[in-house]
Design a protein around this motif. Structure first.
Motif, PDB file in Angstrom:
ATOM      1  N   LYS A 161      18.580 -41.883  11.850  1.00  0.00           N
ATOM      2  CA  LYS A 161      19.145 -41.487  13.144  1.00  0.00           C
ATOM      3  C   LYS A 161      19.545 -42.706  13.962  1.00  0.00           C
ATOM      4  N   HIS A 187      23.399 -43.026  14.109  1.00  0.00           N
ATOM      5  CA  HIS A 187      23.643 -42.376  15.403  1.00  0.00           C
ATOM      6  C   HIS A 187      23.898 -40.868  15.237  1.00  0.00           C
ATOM      7  N   LEU A 188      22.970 -40.198  14.575  1.00  0.00           N
ATOM      8  CA  LEU A 188      23.090 -38.768  14.320  1.00  0.00           C
ATOM      9  C   LEU A 188      22.241 -37.967  15.309  1.00  0.00           C
ATOM     10  N   THR A 189      22.655 -36.732  15.582  1.00  0.00           N
ATOM     11  CA  THR A 189      21.870 -35.824  16.412  1.00  0.00           C
ATOM     12  C   THR A 189      20.839 -35.107  15.550  1.00  0.00           C
ATOM     13  N   ASP A 190      19.882 -34.410  16.195  1.00  0.00           N
ATOM     14  CA  ASP A 190      18.912 -33.623  15.436  1.00  0.00           C
ATOM     15  C   ASP A 190      19.603 -32.480  14.693  1.00  0.00           C
ATOM     16  N   THR A 191      20.653 -31.923  15.283  1.00  0.00           N
ATOM     17  CA  THR A 191      21.398 -30.860  14.598  1.00  0.00           C
ATOM     18  C   THR A 191      22.030 -31.380  13.319  1.00  0.00           C
ATOM     19  N   GLN A 192      22.650 -32.565  13.371  1.00  0.00           N
ATOM     20  CA  GLN A 192      23.258 -33.148  12.178  1.00  0.00           C
ATOM     21  C   GLN A 192      22.199 -33.473  11.127  1.00  0.00           C
ATOM     22  N   ARG A 205      18.590 -27.721  15.879  1.00  0.00           N
ATOM     23  CA  ARG A 205      19.450 -27.200  16.945  1.00  0.00           C
ATOM     24  C   ARG A 205      18.619 -26.827  18.166  1.00  0.00           C
ATOM     25  N   ASP A 228      17.708 -30.052  20.045  1.00  0.00           N
ATOM     26  CA  ASP A 228      18.806 -30.577  20.861  1.00  0.00           C
ATOM     27  C   ASP A 228      19.007 -29.734  22.121  1.00  0.00           C
ATOM     28  N   THR A 263      16.142 -30.475  24.735  1.00  0.00           N
ATOM     29  CA  THR A 263      15.867 -31.864  25.100  1.00  0.00           C
ATOM     30  C   THR A 263      15.964 -32.082  26.601  1.00  0.00           C
TER      31      THR A 263
END
Length: 420
Positions: free
Chosen positions: A40, A44-49, A375, A378, A381
């Motif tokens: 991450k 630079h990834l989101t939790d969804t990704q 998801r 995110d 958050t």
């Protein structure tokens, strides 16, 4: 295919090799979960990704290709199908270490799923042909030890390698190890006689996929067990993927400490739970086939409050003891349910029947588990900050209650639908 009856020693060797391959299967899945934090940060990834990489990226082709590959295994050599599958998924695991962005990583995870699609269902069918009916649940439970051992190994090795070198080398090393194992597996494991331990009356000459689907579609126990397992797996796979990150974000663990913490839970609780499920099913299911569904339902009902207590505890030490029992109970279903599915169809249809079961289980459970929790994390958050992921995993425990209800409904139909 050998017509010589296998000796007990050789059956044990085959089971050990299948277990080793299955361990690599889950090692390659879990290693991503323990490496979420450095991946991450770098990509630079989101939790969804990240949830998509852990779930649908892997499960999409893993689930859809499992049935055609199982049909190939039912008609040809299951040992060859497993060998080729191990080589393919290990190669793509190694490639994950070269990923530079989300979509490239997604493509490599698709490849891992393609390979693993041909591993499990043929293994179930081979075990059913190497072991007589009264030993199958225990044999399948021993095989299923690959899940907690593989998950624990993925957590421990991934954390160690990422801390010692970096997360990329962790993927490369475990991928190469699987490629080296593949030819050894093919050299050792011979193709067994199909239905060798089953009455001639339940054997069939040729597998037709439409015939397998027709048999399963007419049996309520199949649908109830498949969807129960799917909802259980949705929660189980999601927790396996995200709990290491919960430990880092909410408990302040380092990556290495989190890997040791979760690895010990998976290894101790998981191995005891998987073996206990098969042992209890063999011991109690001889007079009542409904036990094969009843045991998992009870286990999931006990799992929910213990997991919830562990997630909300303020003490990491106390949480470890609260987590230990549910880490065994949440996968206790593997031996009983996979055995029951084997007995819904004649022997030559077992790999295809298992793949049909796994299609439902994995597309819903594996495909959505980590994605749904990511998801939710995110989305929450803004309200819960770094604790958002902990609340996401907590809310998702409700899927275990749905699973338990469906499995209890399967008890009576399973008694009627059992073959052999």
């Amino acid at each position: 295919m050998t017509s010589v009856p296998p000796t007990p020693r050789y059956r044990a060797l085959v089971l050990a090799m299948l277990l080793l391959v299955y361990t690599f299967n889950f090692l390659d899945r879990q290693i991503l979960g323990i490496l979420v934090a450095p991946i991450k940060a770098e990509l630079h990834l989101t939790d969804t990704q990240l949830g998509a990489l852990g779930g649908i990226a892997f499960a999409l082709l893993y689930s859809t290709l499992a049935i055609p590959l199982a049909l190939v295994a039912d008609r040809t050599s299951r040992s060859w199908v497993i060998t080729i599958s191990l080589t393919v998924w290990s190669g793509f695991t190694a490639l994950c270490g070269l990923a530079t962005g989300f979509w490239q990583f997604f493509a490599f995870r698709l490849g891992v799923g393609v390979g693993e699609a041909g591993g499990v269902a043929p293994s179930y069918a081979m075990i059913a042909d190497y072991f007589p009916p009264h030993q199958r649940a225990r044999a399948l439970s021993i095989y299923s030890l690959g899940i907690p051992i593989g998950l624990a190994a993925g957590a421990l090795l991934g954390g160690l390698l990422a801390s010692s070198v970096d997360w990329r080398w962790a993927f490369v090393i475990v991928g190469i190890a699987g490629i080296v194992l593949a030819p050894l597996f093919r050299l050792v494991v011979r193709e067994p006689v199909r239905g060798a331990f089953d009455p001639a009356a339940v054997r069939a000459e040729r597998v037709k996929v439409s015939a397998v689907f027709a048999i399963l579609a007419a049996k309520p126990s199949f649908w109830l067990m498949a969807f129960a397992a799917a909802f259980s797996s949705l929660c189980g796979y999601g927790l396996a993927f995200w709990v290491p990150s919960v430990l880092i974000r909410s408990f302040g663990f380092t990556l290495l400490t989190a890997s040791q913490y979760i690895g010990s839970l998976l290894l101790i609780g998981g191995t005891i739970g998987v073996f206990a499920g098969g042992w209890l099913a063999d011991r109690l299911g001889g007079t009542d086939r409904g036990v094969y569904a009843k045991l998992p339902a009870i286990a999931w009902l006990v799992t929910v409050p213990l997991f919830a207590a562990g997630l909300t505890s303020g003490s990491p030490t106390w949480s470890w003891f609260l987590f230990l029992i549910p880490h065994g109970l949440n996968i206790l279903w593997l031996g009983p349910v996979t055995t029951a599915v084997q007995h819904l169809v004649p022997p030559p249809m077992r790999a295809t029947a298992s793949a049909s079961f796994l299609f439902i289980n994995n597309l819903i459970g594996l495909g959505l588990g980590s994605l749904v929790m990511g998801r939710l994390s995110d989305a929450m958050t803004a309200v819960h900050g770094t604790d958002a992921l902990r609340y996401a995993t907590l809310y998702a425990l409700g899927f275990y209650l749905v699973a338990a209800g469906l499995m209890l409904l399967a008890v009576k139909p399973l008694r009627r639908d059992w073959v052999g």
